[in-house]
Design a protein around this motif. Structure first.
Motif, PDB file in Angstrom:
ATOM      1  N   TRP A 104      26.144  39.215  17.636  1.00 54.74           N
ATOM      2  CA  TRP A 104      24.825  38.711  17.038  1.00 54.74           C
ATOM      3  C   TRP A 104      24.669  37.148  17.059  1.00 54.74           C
ATOM      4  CZ3 TRP A 104      23.452  38.217  11.230  1.00 54.74           C
ATOM      5  CH2 TRP A 104      22.239  37.952  11.180  1.00 54.74           C
ATOM      6  N   LEU A 105      25.549  36.597  16.519  1.00 54.63           N
ATOM      7  CA  LEU A 105      25.572  34.913  16.682  1.00 54.63           C
ATOM      8  C   LEU A 105      25.050  34.530  17.915  1.00 54.63           C
ATOM      9  CD1 LEU A 105      28.053  34.239  13.774  1.00 54.63           C
ATOM     10  CD2 LEU A 105      25.651  34.111  13.568  1.00 54.63           C
ATOM     11  N   GLU A 106      25.987  35.235  19.051  1.00 53.76           N
ATOM     12  CA  GLU A 106      25.947  34.616  20.343  1.00 53.76           C
ATOM     13  C   GLU A 106      24.601  35.034  20.919  1.00 53.76           C
ATOM     14  OE1 GLU A 106      27.305  33.023  23.696  1.00 53.76           O
ATOM     15  OE2 GLU A 106      28.345  33.188  21.932  1.00 53.76           O
ATOM     16  N   ARG A 107      24.088  36.089  20.622  1.00 55.96           N
ATOM     17  CA  ARG A 107      22.724  36.841  20.844  1.00 55.96           C
ATOM     18  C   ARG A 107      21.383  36.103  20.390  1.00 55.96           C
ATOM     19  NH1 ARG A 107      23.830  41.630  19.816  1.00 55.96           N
ATOM     20  NH2 ARG A 107      22.553  41.686  18.054  1.00 55.96           N
ATOM     21  N   GLU A 108      21.531  36.147  19.174  1.00 51.67           N
ATOM     22  CA  GLU A 108      20.229  35.671  18.348  1.00 51.67           C
ATOM     23  C   GLU A 108      20.253  34.180  18.311  1.00 51.67           C
ATOM     24  OE1 GLU A 108      17.852  37.435  17.398  1.00 51.67           O
ATOM     25  OE2 GLU A 108      18.902  39.444  17.954  1.00 51.67           O
ATOM     26  N   THR A 109      19.114  33.355  18.185  1.00 55.66           N
ATOM     27  CA  THR A 109      18.809  32.262  17.966  1.00 55.66           C
ATOM     28  C   THR A 109      17.878  32.022  16.731  1.00 55.66           C
ATOM     29  OG1 THR A 109      17.052  31.977  19.741  1.00 55.66           O
ATOM     30  CG2 THR A 109      19.184  31.412  20.182  1.00 55.66           C
ATOM     31  N   GLY A 110      17.704  31.038  16.176  1.00 51.00           N
ATOM     32  CA  GLY A 110      16.815  30.653  14.991  1.00 51.00           C
ATOM     33  C   GLY A 110      17.000  31.774  13.779  1.00 51.00           C
ATOM     34  N   ILE A 111      18.390  32.101  13.606  1.00 48.72           N
ATOM     35  CA  ILE A 111      18.577  32.669  12.397  1.00 48.72           C
ATOM     36  C   ILE A 111      18.429  31.744  11.261  1.00 48.72           C
ATOM     37  CG2 ILE A 111      20.750  33.697  11.222  1.00 48.72           C
ATOM     38  CD1 ILE A 111      21.739  34.576  13.792  1.00 48.72           C
ATOM     39  N   PRO A 112      17.788  31.927  10.009  1.00 49.50           N
ATOM     40  CA  PRO A 112      17.468  31.200   8.803  1.00 49.50           C
ATOM     41  C   PRO A 112      18.770  31.104   7.963  1.00 49.50           C
ATOM     42  CG  PRO A 112      16.698  33.488   8.568  1.00 49.50           C
ATOM     43  CD  PRO A 112      17.302  33.500   9.991  1.00 49.50           C
ATOM     44  N   GLU A 113      19.651  30.223   8.535  1.00 47.89           N
ATOM     45  CA  GLU A 113      20.866  29.816   7.822  1.00 47.89           C
ATOM     46  C   GLU A 113      21.151  28.348   8.061  1.00 47.89           C
ATOM     47  OE1 GLU A 113      22.804  29.658   5.226  1.00 47.89           O
ATOM     48  OE2 GLU A 113      23.411  31.997   5.186  1.00 47.89           O
ATOM     49  N   LYS A 114      22.038  27.827   7.180  1.00 44.07           N
ATOM     50  CA  LYS A 114      22.540  26.228   7.400  1.00 44.07           C
ATOM     51  C   LYS A 114      23.304  26.362   8.638  1.00 44.07           C
ATOM     52  CE  LYS A 114      24.076  24.155   3.771  1.00 44.07           C
ATOM     53  NZ  LYS A 114      24.863  23.721   2.532  1.00 44.07           N
ATOM     54  N   PRO A 115      23.172  25.325   9.475  1.00 43.09           N
ATOM     55  CA  PRO A 115      24.016  25.003  10.514  1.00 43.09           C
ATOM     56  C   PRO A 115      25.432  25.294  10.382  1.00 43.09           C
ATOM     57  CG  PRO A 115      22.406  23.314  10.673  1.00 43.09           C
ATOM     58  CD  PRO A 115      22.440  24.083   9.271  1.00 43.09           C
ATOM     59  N   TYR A 116      26.053  24.742   9.172  1.00 47.91           N
ATOM     60  CA  TYR A 116      27.547  24.936   8.819  1.00 47.91           C
ATOM     61  C   TYR A 116      27.692  26.195   8.789  1.00 47.91           C
ATOM     62  CZ  TYR A 116      31.896  25.080   6.186  1.00 47.91           C
ATOM     63  OH  TYR A 116      33.002  25.356   5.803  1.00 47.91           O
ATOM     64  N   TYR A 117      27.109  27.078   7.717  1.00 48.40           N
ATOM     65  CA  TYR A 117      27.496  28.352   7.577  1.00 48.40           C
ATOM     66  C   TYR A 117      27.438  29.480   8.834  1.00 48.40           C
ATOM     67  CZ  TYR A 117      27.957  28.206   2.518  1.00 48.40           C
ATOM     68  OH  TYR A 117      28.620  27.665   1.268  1.00 48.40           O
ATOM     69  N   LEU A 118      26.512  29.208   9.790  1.00 51.72           N
ATOM     70  CA  LEU A 118      26.365  29.760  10.934  1.00 51.72           C
ATOM     71  C   LEU A 118      27.791  29.920  11.782  1.00 51.72           C
ATOM     72  CD1 LEU A 118      22.898  29.007  12.277  1.00 51.72           C
ATOM     73  CD2 LEU A 118      23.610  31.245  11.278  1.00 51.72           C
ATOM     74  N   VAL A 119      28.321  28.445  11.816  1.00 54.64           N
ATOM     75  CA  VAL A 119      29.440  28.287  12.633  1.00 54.64           C
ATOM     76  C   VAL A 119      30.785  28.674  11.736  1.00 54.64           C
ATOM     77  CG1 VAL A 119      30.865  26.774  14.258  1.00 54.64           C
ATOM     78  CG2 VAL A 119      28.337  26.570  13.822  1.00 54.64           C
ATOM     79  N   ALA A 121      30.873  31.156   9.724  1.00 51.00           N
ATOM     80  CA  ALA A 121      30.668  32.674   9.745  1.00 51.00           C
ATOM     81  C   ALA A 121      31.626  33.089  10.977  1.00 51.00           C
ATOM     82  CB  ALA A 121      29.606  33.362   9.601  1.00 51.00           C
ATOM     83  N   ARG A 122      31.206  32.507  12.043  1.00 47.57           N
ATOM     84  CA  ARG A 122      32.024  32.607  13.438  1.00 47.57           C
ATOM     85  C   ARG A 122      33.428  32.314  13.509  1.00 47.57           C
ATOM     86  NH1 ARG A 122      32.452  29.479  18.149  1.00 47.57           N
ATOM     87  NH2 ARG A 122      30.723  28.001  17.384  1.00 47.57           N
ATOM     88  N   ALA A 123      33.642  31.285  12.693  1.00 51.94           N
ATOM     89  CA  ALA A 123      35.084  31.058  12.509  1.00 51.94           C
ATOM     90  C   ALA A 123      35.944  32.098  11.517  1.00 51.94           C
ATOM     91  CB  ALA A 123      35.444  29.537  11.777  1.00 51.94           C
ATOM     92  N   GLU A 124      35.270  32.571  10.540  1.00 51.30           N
ATOM     93  CA  GLU A 124      35.775  33.600   9.716  1.00 51.30           C
ATOM     94  C   GLU A 124      35.975  35.107  10.521  1.00 51.30           C
ATOM     95  OE1 GLU A 124      33.845  34.146   5.974  1.00 51.30           O
ATOM     96  OE2 GLU A 124      33.990  32.246   5.508  1.00 51.30           O
ATOM     97  N   ALA A 125      35.022  35.201  11.403  1.00 53.97           N
ATOM     98  CA  ALA A 125      34.904  36.545  12.206  1.00 53.97           C
ATOM     99  C   ALA A 125      36.059  36.579  13.136  1.00 53.97           C
ATOM    100  CB  ALA A 125      33.599  36.760  12.760  1.00 53.97           C
ATOM    101  N   LEU A 126      36.340  35.308  13.627  1.00 53.17           N
ATOM    102  CA  LEU A 126      37.218  35.250  14.868  1.00 53.17           C
ATOM    103  C   LEU A 126      38.608  35.453  14.261  1.00 53.17           C
ATOM    104  CD1 LEU A 126      35.911  32.359  16.845  1.00 53.17           C
ATOM    105  CD2 LEU A 126      36.394  34.429  17.718  1.00 53.17           C
ATOM    106  N   LEU A 127      38.773  35.071  13.177  1.00 47.14           N
ATOM    107  CA  LEU A 127      40.114  35.112  12.259  1.00 47.14           C
ATOM    108  C   LEU A 127      40.320  36.630  11.816  1.00 47.14           C
ATOM    109  CD1 LEU A 127      42.643  33.521  11.488  1.00 47.14           C
ATOM    110  CD2 LEU A 127      41.539  32.995   9.111  1.00 47.14           C
ATOM    111  N   VAL A 128      39.142  37.277  11.480  1.00 42.97           N
ATOM    112  CA  VAL A 128      39.419  38.740  11.174  1.00 42.97           C
ATOM    113  C   VAL A 128      40.001  39.424  12.265  1.00 42.97           C
ATOM    114  CG1 VAL A 128      38.312  40.766  10.661  1.00 42.97           C
ATOM    115  CG2 VAL A 128      37.945  38.739   9.182  1.00 42.97           C
ATOM    116  N   ARG A 129      39.501  38.960  13.644  1.00 43.55           N
ATOM    117  CA  ARG A 129      39.837  39.607  14.769  1.00 43.55           C
ATOM    118  C   ARG A 129      40.907  39.183  15.421  1.00 43.55           C
ATOM    119  NH1 ARG A 129      36.489  42.706  17.477  1.00 43.55           N
ATOM    120  NH2 ARG A 129      37.035  42.540  19.384  1.00 43.55           N
ATOM    121  N   GLY A 130      41.969  38.240  14.579  1.00 44.58           N
ATOM    122  CA  GLY A 130      43.080  37.730  15.122  1.00 44.58           C
ATOM    123  C   GLY A 130      42.975  36.481  16.167  1.00 44.58           C
ATOM    124  N   ASP A 131      42.011  36.149  16.341  1.00 45.53           N
ATOM    125  CA  ASP A 131      41.821  35.101  17.214  1.00 45.53           C
ATOM    126  C   ASP A 131      41.932  33.638  16.715  1.00 45.53           C
ATOM    127  OD1 ASP A 131      41.182  32.948  19.390  1.00 45.53           O
ATOM    128  OD2 ASP A 131      39.337  33.926  19.865  1.00 45.53           O
TER     129      ASP A 131
END
Length: 523
Positions: A104-119, A121-131
């Motif tokens: 979703w983060l890769e596909r969507e643009t203009g999500i109403p959220e602070k720039p820090y939290y968008l990235v 959230a990606r860091a947390e998701a990658l860690l959940v997946r073991g990356d």
């Protein structure tokens, strides 16, 4: 709903749930905000639970966040579903949601959220997946976007540590993203011109070596002003905790040393990020006010470090041999040393002399003491009619009084306070230990409301009494106390963090009559 979240963060889970239900939010199955708050309550409950209950509450929290996300998708709801599912033991579900979030983060643009939290959230998701490598890279990018958002960074670091622990991962690189450290400083007043240069150099080296971003202390002539100036020059935040108001403090501890100390004092005062006053004492120097301010400043440094997932250090400037402490700042150093935290001691000879009256005029009164006070009341007791009050007396209050009389810790002083009681201890650690024993007693119908304060009071004997501004402030704190936790003043909360921090949390829950309040809870 902010009050509900505040109560939950403060550890008053039952009270938070009561407010949640009283507001009818538990019946709003189609309201994403209510569902997200439900998820937050369950998450806070899980963090305080153990074993199967912990996993079950994490799973329920994930479900609530998933319902909220189904109605109104948000990065934070999806990130919570992914992380909480993993923490509940539902690894595949967590990783699947993390994958959805990444897509979703890769596909969507203009999500109403602070720039820090968008990235982030990606860091947390990658860690959940073991990356692990991807998570490290994403976290670095997030912090680069908002490098001074220290509190946001700390929230992410706490969550990533939980995610890593659930997968048995060790992430030493997280230390690289740790927010700057916090410093408590104190020093003697006798620094002359010849000693200021070497002291500045020593302070600069310590600030760089320890990556200090926040400093807490007073602003007396000599060492403290020199340290404060170097803190400000380094771009760090200066937080002042003065024993009394600035004008009175300057009269006691700045003006008597002549020179340009007053101008430098005023310059630092103007640039300070925050200023707190420990007492309302006026007139001559009161040693107990200085001791209270020192305790407050030490605890403030520790609490800030805990809040930011960082570390606290202490810097003392003394005119004795390193490792040997006398009175005054030496008491602060000895107490800090007992915790095993990092400490720097700089020896600077006392060369300046008093040129006007002030600091040497100690006016400590024999009836003044520092008191750690608790106001203890039963929730809802004052609203009962006489018949139900009598029932409560027989069924709840009487047995409770007999039980607390057998506690291994007893107050130094106990006084009646209408339908409540006021107890006093010589130190905050004893008051907290007593409060924990009180709160451990199950009282579902009338939970305890405990307000706490650490203040300078007049402690009278025959008949016993506590009098002063601190006692009046305790009354206001008690009226705002949250049921089921210790609601403490800033002075008490931060003093508690001097000798302990592991497992202790202090959540801000508001302000009353200029006194900031914190809910104290063991995590």
């Amino acid at each position: 709903m902010p009050a509900i979240i505040t109560a939950a963060r403060g550890g008053a889970i039952d009270h938070a749930w009561s407010m949640f239900r009283a507001g009818g939010f538990d019946r709003l199955d189609g309201d994403p905000a209510a569902l997200a708050v439900k998820g937050r309550l369950l998450k806070e409950k899980a963090l305080r639970a153990v074993g199967d209950a912990r996993a079950r509450n994490f799973a329920d929290a994930a479900t609530a966040y998933a319902e909220a996300d189904r109605i109104a998708p948000q990065p934070y709801t999806r990130a919570n579903v992914a992380a909480l599912s993993l923490l509940a033991g539902n690894v595949e579900q967590g990783r699947a949601m993390a994958g959805d979030l990444l897509a979703w983060l890769e596909r969507e643009t203009g999500i109403p959220e602070k720039p820090y939290y968008l990235v982030a959230a990606r860091a947390e998701a990658l860690l959940v997946r073991g990356d692990v490598a991807g998570a490290e890279q994403a976290l670095a990018e997030a912090i680069e976007r908002e490098p001074a958002a220290w509190e946001d960074h700390a929230v992410t670091l706490h969550q990533m540590r939980r995610i890593a622990a659930a997968q048995g991962l060790e992430l030493p690189w997280l230390a690289r993203f740790q927010p700057p450290r916090s410093l408590h400083y104190a020093g003697h007043l006798g620094i002359g011109d010849e000693g200021a240069g070497p002291l500045r150099e020593a302070v600069d080296q310590i600030l760089r070596q320890e990556r200090i971003g926040f400093a807490y202390g007073a602003l007396g002539a000599g060492a403290e002003i020199v340290v404060a100036e170097q803190v400000l020059r380094a771009g760090a935040e200066l937080h002042l905790i003065l024993p009394t108001d600035a004008a009175n403090f300057a009269q006691q501890s700045v003006t008597p040393y002549g020179g340009d100390w007053v101008e430098r004092f005023e310059a630092c005062l103007a640039q300070a990020t925050s200023i707190r006053l420990a007492t309302r004492v006026s007139g001559g120097y009161e040693p107990l006010a200085a001791l209270l301010a020192g305790d407050w400043a030490m605890g403030a440094a520790v609490l800030n470090a805990e809040h930011l997932a960082s570390e606290p250090f202490q810097l003392l400037v003394i005119d004795e041999e390193p490792g040997r402490f006398g009175d005054g700042i030496g008491k602060l150093g000895s107490r800090w040393q007992g915790t095993g935290r990092g400490q720097h001691i700089v020896r600077a000879p006392r060369t300046a002399r008093i040129v006007a009256s002030g600091h040497e005029d100690a006016s400590g009164r024999p009836d003044r003491r520092l008191a750690a006070m608790l106001h203890i009341a039963f929730e809802g007791l004052d609203l009962l009619d006489e018949g139900r009050f009598a029932e409560a007396l027989d069924e709840i209050i009487g047995p409770f009084r007999r039980k607390i009389a057998a506690f291994p810790i007893q107050p130094t002083l106990t006084l009646p306070a209408a339908n409540a009681r006021l107890v006093a201890f010589p130190d905050t650690d004893s008051a907290w230990a007593y409060a924990k024993l009180l709160l451990a007693e199950p009282l579902p119908r009338h939970p305890l409301r405990i307000g706490g304060h650490f203040a300078l009071v007049h402690w009278l004997d025959e008949p016993a009494a506590l009098i002063g501004h601190g006692v009046a402030e305790l009354g206001a704190i008690a009226a705002a106390a949250i049921p089921g936790v210790l609601t403490a003043s800033e002075a008490m909360a931060k003093s508690l963090f001097v000798s302990r921090a592991e497992g202790l949390r202090a959540e801000p829950v508001g302000e009353v009559d200029g006194v900031r309040l914190f809910a104290m809870v063991e995590s």
